[in-house]
Design a protein around this motif. Structure first.
Motif, PDB file in Angstrom:
ATOM      1  N   ASN A 108       3.664 -40.556  -0.568  1.00  0.00           N
ATOM      2  CA  ASN A 108       4.849 -40.711  -1.510  1.00  0.00           C
ATOM      3  C   ASN A 108       5.350 -42.105  -1.816  1.00  0.00           C
ATOM      4  O   ASN A 108       5.859 -42.422  -2.856  1.00  0.00           O
ATOM      5  CB  ASN A 108       5.955 -39.898  -1.037  1.00  0.00           C
ATOM      6  N   LYS A 109       5.231 -42.869  -0.719  1.00  0.00           N
ATOM      7  CA  LYS A 109       5.489 -44.322  -0.771  1.00  0.00           C
ATOM      8  C   LYS A 109       4.895 -45.200  -1.904  1.00  0.00           C
ATOM      9  O   LYS A 109       5.429 -46.025  -2.457  1.00  0.00           O
ATOM     10  CB  LYS A 109       5.799 -44.877   0.744  1.00  0.00           C
ATOM     11  N   THR A 110       3.330 -45.054  -1.731  1.00  0.00           N
ATOM     12  CA  THR A 110       2.586 -45.615  -2.562  1.00  0.00           C
ATOM     13  C   THR A 110       2.951 -45.192  -4.066  1.00  0.00           C
ATOM     14  O   THR A 110       3.076 -46.187  -4.735  1.00  0.00           O
ATOM     15  CB  THR A 110       1.198 -45.462  -2.147  1.00  0.00           C
ATOM     16  N   TYR A 111       2.951 -44.052  -4.124  1.00  0.00           N
ATOM     17  CA  TYR A 111       3.281 -43.563  -5.496  1.00  0.00           C
ATOM     18  C   TYR A 111       4.678 -43.958  -6.267  1.00  0.00           C
ATOM     19  O   TYR A 111       4.703 -44.505  -7.291  1.00  0.00           O
ATOM     20  CB  TYR A 111       3.251 -42.016  -5.716  1.00  0.00           C
ATOM     21  N   PHE A 112       5.635 -44.213  -5.403  1.00  0.00           N
ATOM     22  CA  PHE A 112       6.898 -44.503  -5.534  1.00  0.00           C
ATOM     23  C   PHE A 112       7.048 -45.981  -5.825  1.00  0.00           C
ATOM     24  O   PHE A 112       7.503 -46.463  -7.134  1.00  0.00           O
ATOM     25  CB  PHE A 112       7.868 -44.325  -4.396  1.00  0.00           C
ATOM     26  N   VAL A 113       5.947 -46.724  -5.246  1.00  0.00           N
ATOM     27  CA  VAL A 113       6.013 -48.116  -5.560  1.00  0.00           C
ATOM     28  C   VAL A 113       5.333 -48.278  -6.988  1.00  0.00           C
ATOM     29  O   VAL A 113       5.752 -48.984  -7.932  1.00  0.00           O
ATOM     30  CB  VAL A 113       5.171 -48.929  -4.578  1.00  0.00           C
ATOM     31  N   HIS A 114       4.070 -47.676  -7.138  1.00  0.00           N
ATOM     32  CA  HIS A 114       3.598 -47.686  -8.379  1.00  0.00           C
ATOM     33  C   HIS A 114       4.517 -47.319  -9.476  1.00  0.00           C
ATOM     34  O   HIS A 114       4.363 -48.039 -10.562  1.00  0.00           O
ATOM     35  CB  HIS A 114       2.151 -46.833  -8.321  1.00  0.00           C
ATOM     36  N   PHE A 115       5.239 -46.207  -9.263  1.00  0.00           N
ATOM     37  CA  PHE A 115       6.220 -45.597 -10.387  1.00  0.00           C
ATOM     38  C   PHE A 115       7.105 -46.818 -10.682  1.00  0.00           C
ATOM     39  O   PHE A 115       7.260 -47.046 -11.993  1.00  0.00           O
ATOM     40  CB  PHE A 115       6.887 -44.472  -9.960  1.00  0.00           C
ATOM     41  N   PHE A 116       7.674 -47.303  -9.884  1.00  0.00           N
ATOM     42  CA  PHE A 116       8.737 -48.216 -10.064  1.00  0.00           C
ATOM     43  C   PHE A 116       8.493 -49.814 -10.389  1.00  0.00           C
ATOM     44  O   PHE A 116       9.247 -50.278 -11.278  1.00  0.00           O
ATOM     45  CB  PHE A 116       9.910 -47.986  -9.126  1.00  0.00           C
ATOM     46  N   SER A 117       7.193 -49.923 -10.370  1.00  0.00           N
ATOM     47  CA  SER A 117       6.646 -51.222 -10.768  1.00  0.00           C
ATOM     48  C   SER A 117       6.377 -51.195 -12.118  1.00  0.00           C
ATOM     49  O   SER A 117       6.367 -52.068 -13.110  1.00  0.00           O
ATOM     50  CB  SER A 117       5.538 -51.576  -9.980  1.00  0.00           C
ATOM     51  N   VAL A 118       6.362 -49.889 -12.620  1.00  0.00           N
ATOM     52  CA  VAL A 118       6.347 -49.648 -14.349  1.00  0.00           C
ATOM     53  C   VAL A 118       7.697 -49.306 -14.748  1.00  0.00           C
ATOM     54  O   VAL A 118       8.007 -49.765 -15.978  1.00  0.00           O
ATOM     55  CB  VAL A 118       5.341 -48.452 -14.549  1.00  0.00           C
ATOM     56  N   PHE A 119       8.492 -48.904 -14.172  1.00  0.00           N
ATOM     57  CA  PHE A 119       9.638 -48.308 -14.433  1.00  0.00           C
ATOM     58  C   PHE A 119      10.701 -49.508 -15.092  1.00  0.00           C
ATOM     59  O   PHE A 119      11.330 -49.467 -16.103  1.00  0.00           O
ATOM     60  CB  PHE A 119      10.544 -47.368 -13.384  1.00  0.00           C
ATOM     61  N   PHE A 120      10.511 -50.473 -14.178  1.00  0.00           N
ATOM     62  CA  PHE A 120      11.622 -51.526 -14.537  1.00  0.00           C
ATOM     63  C   PHE A 120      11.237 -52.571 -15.545  1.00  0.00           C
ATOM     64  O   PHE A 120      11.961 -52.734 -16.576  1.00  0.00           O
ATOM     65  CB  PHE A 120      11.767 -52.473 -13.257  1.00  0.00           C
ATOM     66  N   PRO A 121       9.871 -52.962 -16.013  1.00  0.00           N
ATOM     67  CA  PRO A 121       9.478 -53.557 -17.186  1.00  0.00           C
ATOM     68  C   PRO A 121       9.797 -52.530 -18.295  1.00  0.00           C
ATOM     69  O   PRO A 121      10.379 -52.935 -19.256  1.00  0.00           O
ATOM     70  CB  PRO A 121       8.118 -53.717 -17.126  1.00  0.00           C
ATOM     71  N   TYR A 122       9.650 -51.375 -18.306  1.00  0.00           N
ATOM     72  CA  TYR A 122       9.700 -50.614 -19.385  1.00  0.00           C
ATOM     73  C   TYR A 122      11.365 -50.226 -19.591  1.00  0.00           C
ATOM     74  O   TYR A 122      11.938 -50.384 -20.684  1.00  0.00           O
ATOM     75  CB  TYR A 122       9.339 -49.028 -19.219  1.00  0.00           C
ATOM     76  N   LEU A 123      12.180 -50.249 -18.462  1.00  0.00           N
ATOM     77  CA  LEU A 123      13.406 -50.299 -18.672  1.00  0.00           C
ATOM     78  C   LEU A 123      14.002 -51.567 -19.388  1.00  0.00           C
ATOM     79  O   LEU A 123      15.231 -51.350 -20.191  1.00  0.00           O
ATOM     80  CB  LEU A 123      14.217 -50.423 -17.202  1.00  0.00           C
ATOM     81  N   ILE A 124      13.571 -52.738 -19.021  1.00  0.00           N
ATOM     82  CA  ILE A 124      13.932 -54.077 -19.769  1.00  0.00           C
ATOM     83  C   ILE A 124      13.637 -53.802 -21.272  1.00  0.00           C
ATOM     84  O   ILE A 124      14.432 -54.407 -22.187  1.00  0.00           O
ATOM     85  CB  ILE A 124      13.262 -55.127 -19.048  1.00  0.00           C
ATOM     86  N   ILE A 125      12.365 -53.470 -21.586  1.00  0.00           N
ATOM     87  CA  ILE A 125      12.036 -53.097 -23.062  1.00  0.00           C
ATOM     88  C   ILE A 125      12.803 -52.221 -23.790  1.00  0.00           C
ATOM     89  O   ILE A 125      13.612 -52.497 -24.633  1.00  0.00           O
ATOM     90  CB  ILE A 125      10.465 -52.779 -22.987  1.00  0.00           C
TER      91      ILE A 125
END
Length: 134
Positions: free
Chosen positions: A99-116
């Protein structure tokens, strides 16, 4: 309306493609196998689809009720939180996925898309606040 949706799609395809390529290359070339996930494309597809639908919805709301574009964005944020929970639910229930690895991958994509997403939403809010319909 169609022009802004086409512009949004081209921005998302360009930036989303670059984000996916960078994420995939970092994962494959720099990370140890225990820190990799198998479905990187699923995370990117989730955010791409949601962000595009959100901005297209704001464009549509702006043509019908220009004064409510900001409120529509706030409502879409609530929908995004719920959709994120539903996206995570299978991962949380699966004992074979770290879960921790998936969480890190998920939020490493979440924040750039949030900015866009925020920048594109602000563009729509500015367009409709500077040109109110009577």
């Amino acid at each position: 309306m169609k022009k802004r949706i086409t512009q949004t799609l081209s921005v998302l395809l360009t930036i989303g493609g670059l984000l996916f390529a960078a994420h995939y290359l970092i994962q494959e070339e720099l990370l140890e196998s225990r820190h990799r996930i198998t479905h990187v494309w699923g995370i990117h597809l989730f955010f791409f689809g949601f962000t595009f639908a959100l901005i297209a919805g704001l464009v549509k709301v702006g043509t019908i009720l220009p004064a409510k574009v900001g409120m529509a964005y706030l409502a879409s944020v609530v929908l995004k939180m719920f959709a994120t929970f539903l996206f995570f639910l299978p991962v949380l229930r699966n004992d074979q996925i770290d879960n921790k690895t998936y969480f890190v991958h998920f939020f490493s994509v979440f924040f750039p898309y949030l900015i866009i997403e925020v920048l594109l939403a602000l563009r729509e809010i500015r367009i409709h606040s500077s040109h109110p319909k009577p």
